[in-house]
Design an enzyme around this catalytic site. Structure first.
Site, mmCIF file in Angstrom:
data_model
loop_
_atom_site.group_PDB
_atom_site.id
_atom_site.type_symbol
_atom_site.label_atom_id
_atom_site.label_comp_id
_atom_site.label_asym_id
_atom_site.label_seq_id
_atom_site.Cartn_x
_atom_site.Cartn_y
_atom_site.Cartn_z
ATOM 1 N N GLY A 105 -2.605 3.709 7.481
ATOM 2 C CA GLY A 105 -3.669 4.722 7.994
ATOM 3 C C GLY A 105 -4.238 4.250 9.330
ATOM 4 O O GLY A 105 -3.623 4.021 10.409
ATOM 5 N N ASP A 107 -10.337 2.640 1.147
ATOM 6 C CA ASP A 107 -11.439 1.821 1.097
ATOM 7 C C ASP A 107 -12.658 2.844 0.659
ATOM 8 O O ASP A 107 -13.369 2.508 -0.331
ATOM 9 C CB ASP A 107 -11.668 1.092 2.346
HETATM 10 P P1 ADP Z 1 -5.484 0.745 6.560
HETATM 11 O O1 ADP Z 1 -6.664 0.726 7.024
HETATM 12 O O2 ADP Z 1 -4.738 -0.459 5.801
HETATM 13 O O3 ADP Z 1 -4.626 1.421 7.178
HETATM 14 P P2 ADP Z 1 -5.948 3.439 5.130
HETATM 15 O O4 ADP Z 1 -6.911 3.477 4.101
HETATM 16 O O5 ADP Z 1 -6.373 4.069 6.623
HETATM 17 O O6 ADP Z 1 -5.855 1.769 5.303
HETATM 18 O O7 ADP Z 1 -4.755 4.166 5.010
HETATM 19 C C1 ADP Z 1 -3.585 3.689 4.208
HETATM 20 C C2 ADP Z 1 -2.715 4.557 3.856
HETATM 21 O O8 ADP Z 1 -3.525 5.071 2.343
HETATM 22 C C3 ADP Z 1 -2.572 5.737 4.474
HETATM 23 O O9 ADP Z 1 -1.232 6.027 4.370
HETATM 24 C C4 ADP Z 1 -3.139 6.921 3.881
HETATM 25 O O10 ADP Z 1 -2.730 8.370 4.122
HETATM 26 C C5 ADP Z 1 -3.195 6.552 2.540
HETATM 27 N N1 ADP Z 1 -4.511 7.034 1.701
HETATM 28 C C6 ADP Z 1 -5.560 7.430 2.156
HETATM 29 N N2 ADP Z 1 -6.341 7.790 1.107
HETATM 30 C C7 ADP Z 1 -5.754 7.666 0.029
HETATM 31 C C8 ADP Z 1 -6.039 7.661 -1.480
HETATM 32 N N3 ADP Z 1 -7.202 8.108 -2.054
HETATM 33 N N4 ADP Z 1 -4.985 7.388 -2.243
HETATM 34 C C9 ADP Z 1 -3.855 7.085 -1.860
HETATM 35 N N5 ADP Z 1 -3.536 6.667 -0.512
HETATM 36 C C10 ADP Z 1 -4.500 7.204 0.284
#
Ligand code: ADP
Length: 186
Positions: free
Chosen positions: A130, A41
């Site tokens: 994440g 996000d």
């Molecule tokens: P949620 O709050 O739905 O768990 P997160 O953003 O914290 O979402 O993480 C979801 C997944 O995306 C995790 O596996 C994380 O490692 C991964 N992630 C984080 N940044 C990126 C990015 N820039 N591109 C792709 N995946 C990412």
């Protein structure tokens, strides 16, 4: 195994950064308040610029955010992708609180929104794995089942769906889950 075709749609597993994808739409791992957070996000909002936040605020004012398992759409701001689909996955609360169903819905509702808008290619991050703490093996199998069932039931609507995994380890988990989904050796 990193590639499969379901309902005429090519599905790829790749390692990368969701903000850099050149698909027509990318999916954000959003929060139901649509106010932005960390992880995917934060990265998407930083790369897309302030316009994205304004659009999210407008949706929030109109419908009071986005319930878990659902998705809303904005432009891509300054991103290479033309649209961002903001999907709200579930927070992991032990596994007996409809987490699988809600995660499945977050994927299928995102795809339904893409089809409704005539979007032909979509890239997803690994929703909920994440900050939301969903165990990634289980999440990968739910994600791929949701993609397979949607694409098989809606053949020819999308050209390409990409799962974009941030780390090599996450990519390997999804590769194993894809092999299991197809009933073959990885
Ligand atoms: P949620 O709050 O739905 O768990 P997160 O953003 O914290 O979402 O993480 C979801 C997944 O995306 C995790 O596996 C994380 O490692 C991964 N992630 C984080 N940044 C990126 C990015 N820039 N591109 C792709 N995946 C990412």
């Amino acid at each position: 195994m990193r590639e499969v075709t379901w309902g005429g749609t090519r599905v790829f597993l790749v390692q990368g950064d969701i903000t850099q994808q050149t698909t027509e739409a990318i999916v954000n791992a959003a929060t139901s308040g649509l106010l932005g957070g960390g992880g995917v996000d934060g990265a998407i909002h930083r790369a897309a610029g302030p316009r994205l936040h304004q659009e999210c605020l407008a949706i929030r004012a109109r419908q009071g955010g986005c319930p878990t398992g659902h998705a809303v759409i904005t432009t891509g701001g300054e991103l290479p992708a033309r649209y961002v689909i903001h999907a709200v996955g579930p927070v992991w609360r032990g596994g007996d609180n409809d987490e699988d169903k809600l995660l499945y819905q977050a994927y299928s509702n995102s795809l339904a929104l893409a089809v409704e808008k005539g979007i032909k290619s979509v890239a997803f991050p690994s929703l909920s794995t994440g900050a939301y703490g969903f165990p990634i093996r289980r999440a990968a199998s739910v994600a791929l089942r949701a993609l397979r069932e949607f694409l098989t039931l809606n053949p020819g609507m999308l050209a390409e769906v990409r799962m974009v995994l941030f780390s090599k380890r996450d990519l390997e988990v999804y590769e194993k889950a894809l092999a299991a989904e197809l009933g073959v050796e990885p």
